[in-house]
Design a protein around this motif. Structure first.
Motif, PDB file in Angstrom:
ATOM      1  N   ASN A 153     -84.255  65.547   8.644  1.00 58.41           N
ATOM      2  CA  ASN A 153     -82.815  65.740   8.888  1.00 58.41           C
ATOM      3  C   ASN A 153     -82.369  65.189  10.235  1.00 58.41           C
ATOM      4  O   ASN A 153     -81.201  65.313  10.609  1.00 58.41           O
ATOM      5  CB  ASN A 153     -82.461  67.227   8.814  1.00 58.41           C
ATOM      6  CG  ASN A 153     -82.644  67.798   7.420  1.00 58.41           C
ATOM      7  OD1 ASN A 153     -82.389  67.110   6.443  1.00 58.41           O
ATOM      8  ND2 ASN A 153     -83.103  69.054   7.332  1.00 58.41           N
TER       9      ASN A 153
ATOM     10  N   ASP B 267     -76.516  58.673  12.869  1.00 54.28           N
ATOM     11  CA  ASP B 267     -76.850  58.234  11.522  1.00 54.28           C
ATOM     12  C   ASP B 267     -78.338  58.454  11.239  1.00 54.28           C
ATOM     13  O   ASP B 267     -79.169  58.372  12.133  1.00 54.28           O
ATOM     14  CB  ASP B 267     -76.521  56.759  11.348  1.00 54.28           C
ATOM     15  CG  ASP B 267     -75.022  56.499  11.406  1.00 54.28           C
ATOM     16  OD1 ASP B 267     -74.611  55.685  12.235  1.00 54.28           O
ATOM     17  OD2 ASP B 267     -74.282  57.123  10.641  1.00 54.28           O
ATOM     18  N   ASP B 268     -78.669  58.712   9.938  1.00 52.99           N
ATOM     19  CA  ASP B 268     -80.061  58.870   9.565  1.00 52.99           C
ATOM     20  C   ASP B 268     -80.645  57.523   9.142  1.00 52.99           C
ATOM     21  O   ASP B 268     -80.004  56.479   9.277  1.00 52.99           O
ATOM     22  CB  ASP B 268     -80.196  59.921   8.453  1.00 52.99           C
ATOM     23  CG  ASP B 268     -79.437  59.524   7.190  1.00 52.99           C
ATOM     24  OD1 ASP B 268     -79.230  60.398   6.343  1.00 52.99           O
ATOM     25  OD2 ASP B 268     -79.054  58.340   7.052  1.00 52.99           O
TER      26      ASP B 268
ATOM     27  N   PHE C 117     -85.144  61.424  17.355  1.00 50.98           N
ATOM     28  CA  PHE C 117     -85.007  60.315  16.406  1.00 50.98           C
ATOM     29  C   PHE C 117     -85.419  59.006  17.060  1.00 50.98           C
ATOM     30  O   PHE C 117     -84.866  58.607  18.075  1.00 50.98           O
ATOM     31  CB  PHE C 117     -83.548  60.223  15.926  1.00 50.98           C
ATOM     32  CG  PHE C 117     -83.321  59.209  14.845  1.00 50.98           C
ATOM     33  CD1 PHE C 117     -83.076  57.875  15.160  1.00 50.98           C
ATOM     34  CD2 PHE C 117     -83.368  59.582  13.516  1.00 50.98           C
ATOM     35  CE1 PHE C 117     -82.877  56.946  14.162  1.00 50.98           C
ATOM     36  CE2 PHE C 117     -83.167  58.650  12.506  1.00 50.98           C
ATOM     37  CZ  PHE C 117     -82.922  57.338  12.839  1.00 50.98           C
TER      38      PHE C 117
ATOM     39  N   THR D 188     -81.093  62.658  13.089  1.00 48.15           N
ATOM     40  CA  THR D 188     -80.209  61.488  13.108  1.00 48.15           C
ATOM     41  C   THR D 188     -80.204  60.902  14.499  1.00 48.15           C
ATOM     42  O   THR D 188     -80.648  61.527  15.472  1.00 48.15           O
ATOM     43  CB  THR D 188     -78.771  61.873  12.715  1.00 48.15           C
ATOM     44  OG1 THR D 188     -78.283  62.870  13.623  1.00 48.15           O
ATOM     45  CG2 THR D 188     -78.731  62.437  11.298  1.00 48.15           C
ATOM     46  N   ASP D 189     -79.690  59.651  14.591  1.00 47.19           N
ATOM     47  CA  ASP D 189     -79.629  59.008  15.906  1.00 47.19           C
ATOM     48  C   ASP D 189     -78.453  59.533  16.701  1.00 47.19           C
ATOM     49  O   ASP D 189     -77.735  60.453  16.271  1.00 47.19           O
ATOM     50  CB  ASP D 189     -79.586  57.475  15.752  1.00 47.19           C
ATOM     51  CG  ASP D 189     -78.345  56.974  15.014  1.00 47.19           C
ATOM     52  OD1 ASP D 189     -78.374  55.848  14.529  1.00 47.19           O
ATOM     53  OD2 ASP D 189     -77.340  57.725  14.949  1.00 47.19           O
TER      54      ASP D 189
ATOM     55  N   TYR E 280     -78.803  54.671   7.091  1.00 48.06           N
ATOM     56  CA  TYR E 280     -77.935  53.684   7.738  1.00 48.06           C
ATOM     57  C   TYR E 280     -78.700  52.399   8.023  1.00 48.06           C
ATOM     58  O   TYR E 280     -78.197  51.294   7.822  1.00 48.06           O
ATOM     59  CB  TYR E 280     -77.397  54.261   9.039  1.00 48.06           C
ATOM     60  CG  TYR E 280     -76.728  53.243   9.931  1.00 48.06           C
ATOM     61  CD1 TYR E 280     -77.420  52.667  11.008  1.00 48.06           C
ATOM     62  CD2 TYR E 280     -75.418  52.843   9.715  1.00 48.06           C
ATOM     63  CE1 TYR E 280     -76.823  51.727  11.816  1.00 48.06           C
ATOM     64  CE2 TYR E 280     -74.814  51.899  10.528  1.00 48.06           C
ATOM     65  CZ  TYR E 280     -75.517  51.346  11.579  1.00 48.06           C
ATOM     66  OH  TYR E 280     -74.933  50.408  12.377  1.00 48.06           O
TER      67      TYR E 280
END
Length: 206
Positions: free
Chosen positions: A202, A1-2, A21, A204-205, A5
């Protein structure tokens, strides 16, 4: 999720960080991101409209006797699970998208042979705990989400919540104000308001 979230789910412990991230460094909701300044200026006549929201529950409470102020602190439980016959959280509480909004317009006019430009940076608070945590290994981020736990029950030798965490009245404050005057024919006022931008791009986790 970026970072989006974490805006609605501030679970910022870093459990899902990966090589590109880091939530606590990149996401505003977790205390990261980059601050930015936006400038607005006006000359002579300025009209401003402000919108405010008011809860409409009155003395009504949910099935656990909690009022709208409870949801102000915990907006992520706005699902209406505890609604009852006289309380509907999504309709009555601003924190959950309800309540009533009102707008008020103000107009200011000014003419002057001397112009004054004022820039003001509002005070900001910074936690001072560093890497220290309480007796349950919780940092100041936990108290940001749960300020009602600020009683100091979990303080230990290197962590005092009321002294170190902004959410509990601690931390350190900073503010700066600069004023300059020049000769002109109108009055101009500029105000810088702090904003935050996520820096994950861009990424994300995990």
């Amino acid at each position: 999720d970026d970072c989006g979230y974490y805006d609605s789910n501030p679970d910022c412990g870093g459990l899902w960080d990966d090589s590109d991230f880091t939530a606590s460094a990149m996401c505003c909701a977790c205390g990261g991101g980059e601050p930015a300044a936006t400038m607005t200026s006006s000359t002579s006549t300025e009209a401003t409209t402000a919108t405010a929201c008011f809860d409409t529950a009155g003395d009504a409470t949910d099935s656990y006797n909690e009022s709208c102020s409870f949801y102000d602190e915990l907006p992520y439980i706005c699902g209406g699970v505890w609604d009852d016959s006289d309380f509907t959280v999504s309709a009555m509480c601003c924190a959950c998208g309800g309540g009533q909004t009102q707008s008020a317009a103000t107009t200011t006019a000014s003419t002057s042979m001397e112009a004054t430009t004022t820039a003001t940076a509002s005070a900001a608070c910074f936690d001072t705990a560093g890497n220290a945590t309480d007796s349950y290994n919780e940092s100041c981020l936990y108290y940001d989400e749960s300020p009602y736990m600020c009683g100091g029950w979990f303080d230990d030798s290197d962590f005092t919540v009321n002294a170190m965490c902004c959410a509990c009245g601690g931390g350190t404050q900073s503010a700066a104000t600069t004023t300059a005057s020049t000769s002109m024919e109108a009055t101009t006022t500029a105000t810088a308001s702090a904003a935050c931008f996520d820096t994950a791009g861009n990424a994300t986790d995990s």
